[in-house]
Design an enzyme around this catalytic site. Structure first.
Site, PDB file in Angstrom:
ATOM      1  N   SER A   6       0.864  -1.184   0.000  1.00  0.00           N
ATOM      2  CA  SER A   6       0.000   0.000   0.000  1.00  0.00           C
ATOM      3  C   SER A   6       0.897   1.231   0.000  1.00  0.00           C
ATOM      4  O   SER A   6       1.858   1.318   0.765  1.00  0.00           O
ATOM      5  CB  SER A   6      -0.871  -0.014   1.259  1.00  0.00           C
ATOM      6  OG  SER A   6      -1.285   1.298   1.552  1.00  0.00           O
ATOM      7  N   HIS A  29      -1.087  -1.451  -4.291  1.00  0.00           N
ATOM      8  CA  HIS A  29      -2.385  -1.151  -3.687  1.00  0.00           C
ATOM      9  C   HIS A  29      -2.508   0.362  -3.469  1.00  0.00           C
ATOM     10  O   HIS A  29      -1.678   0.964  -2.788  1.00  0.00           O
ATOM     11  CB  HIS A  29      -2.479  -1.905  -2.362  1.00  0.00           C
ATOM     12  CG  HIS A  29      -3.793  -1.791  -1.672  1.00  0.00           C
ATOM     13  ND1 HIS A  29      -4.876  -2.597  -1.968  1.00  0.00           N
ATOM     14  CD2 HIS A  29      -4.213  -0.956  -0.691  1.00  0.00           C
ATOM     15  CE1 HIS A  29      -5.897  -2.284  -1.186  1.00  0.00           C
ATOM     16  NE2 HIS A  29      -5.527  -1.280  -0.409  1.00  0.00           N
ATOM     17  N   ASP A  31      -4.885   3.410  -2.077  1.00  0.00           N
ATOM     18  CA  ASP A  31      -6.016   3.723  -1.204  1.00  0.00           C
ATOM     19  C   ASP A  31      -6.566   5.113  -1.508  1.00  0.00           C
ATOM     20  O   ASP A  31      -5.974   6.121  -1.111  1.00  0.00           O
ATOM     21  CB  ASP A  31      -5.560   3.690   0.257  1.00  0.00           C
ATOM     22  CG  ASP A  31      -5.255   2.279   0.715  1.00  0.00           C
ATOM     23  OD1 ASP A  31      -6.135   1.419   0.601  1.00  0.00           O
ATOM     24  OD2 ASP A  31      -4.122   2.042   1.181  1.00  0.00           O
ATOM     25  N   MET A  33      -9.270   7.879  -0.806  1.00  0.00           N
ATOM     26  CA  MET A  33     -10.196   8.244   0.285  1.00  0.00           C
ATOM     27  C   MET A  33     -10.785   9.623   0.025  1.00  0.00           C
ATOM     28  O   MET A  33     -10.057  10.538  -0.378  1.00  0.00           O
ATOM     29  CB  MET A  33      -9.448   8.291   1.613  1.00  0.00           C
ATOM     30  CG  MET A  33      -8.758   6.987   1.960  1.00  0.00           C
ATOM     31  SD  MET A  33      -7.827   7.156   3.481  1.00  0.00           S
ATOM     32  CE  MET A  33      -7.133   5.521   3.617  1.00  0.00           C
ATOM     33  N   HIS A  62      -8.246   0.689  -4.347  1.00  0.00           N
ATOM     34  CA  HIS A  62      -9.189   0.480  -3.241  1.00  0.00           C
ATOM     35  C   HIS A  62      -9.919   1.800  -2.983  1.00  0.00           C
ATOM     36  O   HIS A  62      -9.327   2.747  -2.459  1.00  0.00           O
ATOM     37  CB  HIS A  62      -8.381   0.025  -2.013  1.00  0.00           C
ATOM     38  CG  HIS A  62      -9.184  -0.176  -0.774  1.00  0.00           C
ATOM     39  ND1 HIS A  62      -8.600  -0.363   0.467  1.00  0.00           N
ATOM     40  CD2 HIS A  62     -10.525  -0.226  -0.564  1.00  0.00           C
ATOM     41  CE1 HIS A  62      -9.539  -0.522   1.379  1.00  0.00           C
ATOM     42  NE2 HIS A  62     -10.720  -0.434   0.780  1.00  0.00           N
ATOM     43  N   MET A  64     -12.205   4.013  -1.031  1.00  0.00           N
ATOM     44  CA  MET A  64     -12.913   4.261   0.227  1.00  0.00           C
ATOM     45  C   MET A  64     -13.649   5.578   0.055  1.00  0.00           C
ATOM     46  O   MET A  64     -13.258   6.620   0.573  1.00  0.00           O
ATOM     47  CB  MET A  64     -11.915   4.312   1.390  1.00  0.00           C
ATOM     48  CG  MET A  64     -11.493   2.918   1.830  1.00  0.00           C
ATOM     49  SD  MET A  64      -9.936   2.936   2.731  1.00  0.00           S
ATOM     50  CE  MET A  64      -8.802   2.869   1.371  1.00  0.00           C
ATOM     51  N   MET A 132     -11.221  -6.188   5.340  1.00  0.00           N
ATOM     52  CA  MET A 132     -10.490  -5.161   6.096  1.00  0.00           C
ATOM     53  C   MET A 132     -10.119  -5.733   7.463  1.00  0.00           C
ATOM     54  O   MET A 132     -10.978  -6.222   8.193  1.00  0.00           O
ATOM     55  CB  MET A 132     -11.353  -3.907   6.310  1.00  0.00           C
ATOM     56  CG  MET A 132     -11.632  -3.051   5.089  1.00  0.00           C
ATOM     57  SD  MET A 132     -10.192  -2.405   4.214  1.00  0.00           S
ATOM     58  CE  MET A 132      -9.314  -1.510   5.476  1.00  0.00           C
ATOM     59  N   GLY A 137      -9.269   4.023   6.712  1.00  0.00           N
ATOM     60  CA  GLY A 137      -9.028   5.463   6.863  1.00  0.00           C
ATOM     61  C   GLY A 137      -7.585   5.825   7.118  1.00  0.00           C
ATOM     62  O   GLY A 137      -7.137   6.893   6.721  1.00  0.00           O
ATOM     63  N   PHE A 138      -6.858   4.937   7.766  1.00  0.00           N
ATOM     64  CA  PHE A 138      -5.480   5.253   8.144  1.00  0.00           C
ATOM     65  C   PHE A 138      -4.591   4.021   8.035  1.00  0.00           C
ATOM     66  O   PHE A 138      -5.049   2.911   8.293  1.00  0.00           O
ATOM     67  CB  PHE A 138      -5.416   5.756   9.598  1.00  0.00           C
ATOM     68  CG  PHE A 138      -6.246   6.974   9.823  1.00  0.00           C
ATOM     69  CD1 PHE A 138      -5.710   8.245   9.606  1.00  0.00           C
ATOM     70  CD2 PHE A 138      -7.569   6.864  10.216  1.00  0.00           C
ATOM     71  CE1 PHE A 138      -6.488   9.377   9.781  1.00  0.00           C
ATOM     72  CE2 PHE A 138      -8.359   7.998  10.394  1.00  0.00           C
ATOM     73  CZ  PHE A 138      -7.811   9.256  10.177  1.00  0.00           C
ATOM     74  N   GLY A 140      -1.060   2.069   9.497  1.00  0.00           N
ATOM     75  CA  GLY A 140      -0.367   1.956  10.778  1.00  0.00           C
ATOM     76  C   GLY A 140      -1.220   1.531  11.966  1.00  0.00           C
ATOM     77  O   GLY A 140      -0.817   1.713  13.111  1.00  0.00           O
ATOM     78  N   ASP A 168      -6.394  -6.501   4.331  1.00  0.00           N
ATOM     79  CA  ASP A 168      -5.850  -5.146   4.261  1.00  0.00           C
ATOM     80  C   ASP A 168      -5.889  -4.477   5.629  1.00  0.00           C
ATOM     81  O   ASP A 168      -6.958  -4.272   6.195  1.00  0.00           O
ATOM     82  CB  ASP A 168      -6.694  -4.342   3.251  1.00  0.00           C
ATOM     83  CG  ASP A 168      -6.152  -2.950   3.007  1.00  0.00           C
ATOM     84  OD1 ASP A 168      -5.033  -2.648   3.465  1.00  0.00           O
ATOM     85  OD2 ASP A 168      -6.855  -2.161   2.347  1.00  0.00           O
ATOM     86  N   GLY A 169      -4.705  -4.165   6.132  1.00  0.00           N
ATOM     87  CA  GLY A 169      -4.604  -3.382   7.361  1.00  0.00           C
ATOM     88  C   GLY A 169      -3.864  -4.094   8.471  1.00  0.00           C
ATOM     89  O   GLY A 169      -4.239  -5.190   8.888  1.00  0.00           O
TER      90      GLY A 169
HETATM   91  C1  DX5 Z   1      -6.501   1.484   5.406  1.00  0.00           C
HETATM   92  C2  DX5 Z   1      -5.963   1.126   4.046  1.00  0.00           C
HETATM   93  C3  DX5 Z   1      -4.804   0.187   4.038  1.00  0.00           C
HETATM   94  C4  DX5 Z   1      -3.578   0.676   4.715  1.00  0.00           C
HETATM   95  C5  DX5 Z   1      -2.646  -0.464   4.985  1.00  0.00           C
HETATM   96  O1  DX5 Z   1      -7.646   2.239   5.258  1.00  0.00           O
HETATM   97  O2  DX5 Z   1      -6.980   0.539   3.261  1.00  0.00           O
HETATM   98  O3  DX5 Z   1      -4.490  -0.212   2.698  1.00  0.00           O
HETATM   99  O4  DX5 Z   1      -2.904   1.639   3.956  1.00  0.00           O
HETATM  100  O5  DX5 Z   1      -1.577   0.033   5.673  1.00  0.00           O
HETATM  101  P1  DX5 Z   1      -1.008  -0.661   6.997  1.00  0.00           P
HETATM  102  O6  DX5 Z   1      -0.314  -1.899   6.523  1.00  0.00           O
HETATM  103  O7  DX5 Z   1      -0.097   0.381   7.521  1.00  0.00           O
HETATM  104  O8  DX5 Z   1      -2.157  -0.948   7.886  1.00  0.00           O
HETATM  105 ZN    ZN Z   2      -6.468  -0.445   1.250  1.00  0.00          ZN
END
Ligand code: DX5
Ligand code: ZN
Length: 207
Positions: A6, A29, A31, A33, A62, A64, A132, A137-138, A140, A168-169
């Site tokens: 990602s 990947h 993201d 948003m 992806h 969101m 998920m 949203g974030f 880490g 994912d996540g």
């Molecule tokens: C969260 C994202 C993820 C995220 C994964 O909303 O969809 O793709 O960036 O990052 P880590 O591996 O840091 O959770």
């Molecule tokens: Zn994602």
């Protein structure tokens, strides 16, 4: 199990160097948003275009966003491998039809609190189911292990349907093997990967 890095939390000071380090991944990947479906705003089509220009890898987009139909055209133009919309967003059926009609792989994502059995309604048209393992949203955040029970459910559906499972996540070395053992096909990895000294070696080892 394949890895899709990602870009959300990646260092962006040298995109060319970054994408060179990621070249052994399965796909990139991205993201997207909108600040409505999730609190955060990340990036849009121009950034994704730049990634496409600089990398030979397929794109895994992806979305969101609250209203995917309003944004799909921009991302379909990039001919990604997959575009994933959330089951919790608006006009899911129409979004799936639009993605499919354009010859792009259809992804459907499920937030941690959303029951996975809703996937049955769309399973014939879906190429990827994204589970998920954090609240979207974030980057880490901490991996929510109980979400893996959704992967077990999906394994049963896989017997009669053709799709892949992505998580994912919060994926890191402490849970990567659980994901593999439970039958996950692709793991998205963000923050963990960027902490590693040698990303390309890790990606090669996890190919
Ligand atoms: C969260 C994202 C993820 C995220 C994964 O909303 O969809 O793709 O960036 O990052 P880590 O591996 O840091 O959770
Ligand atoms: Zn994602």
């Amino acid at each position: 199990m394949k890895i899709a890095p990602s870009i959300l939390n990646a260092p962006l000071d040298n995109l060319e160097k970054l994408l060179e380090e990621l070249k052994d991944a399965y796909m990139i990947h991205l993201d997207v948003m909108d600040g409505v479906f999730v609190k955060n705003i990340s990036f849009g089509k121009h950034f994704c275009e730049e990634i496409k220009r600089l990398s030979k890898l397929p794109l895994d987009i992806h979305l969101m966003v609250e209203n995917p139909v309003d944004h799909l055209k921009d991302f379909l133009n990039l001919s990604p491998k997959f575009i994933t919309v959330h089951i919790e967003s608006n006009d899911v059926k129409k979004s799936i039809e639009l993605i499919k009609k354009n010859g792009v792989g259809v992804g459907l994502a499920f937030n941690p609190e959303t029951p996975i059995d809703q996937v049955k309604m769309f399973i014939k048209d879906v190429d990827l189911v994204l589970v998920m393992t954090v609240n979207p949203g974030f980057g880490g955040q901490k991996f929510i292990e109980k979400c893996l029970s959704k992967v077990d459910f999906l394994q049963l559906l896989k017997k009669e349907n053709n799709f892949i499972v992505e998580v994912d996540g919060g994926v890191d070395d402490s849970n990567l093997n659980y994901c593999r053992d439970r039958g996950v096909d692709v793991s998205v990895v963000g923050s963990y990967l960027y902490k590693l000294k040698n990303k390309s070696e890790w990606l090669k080892a996890n190919k």
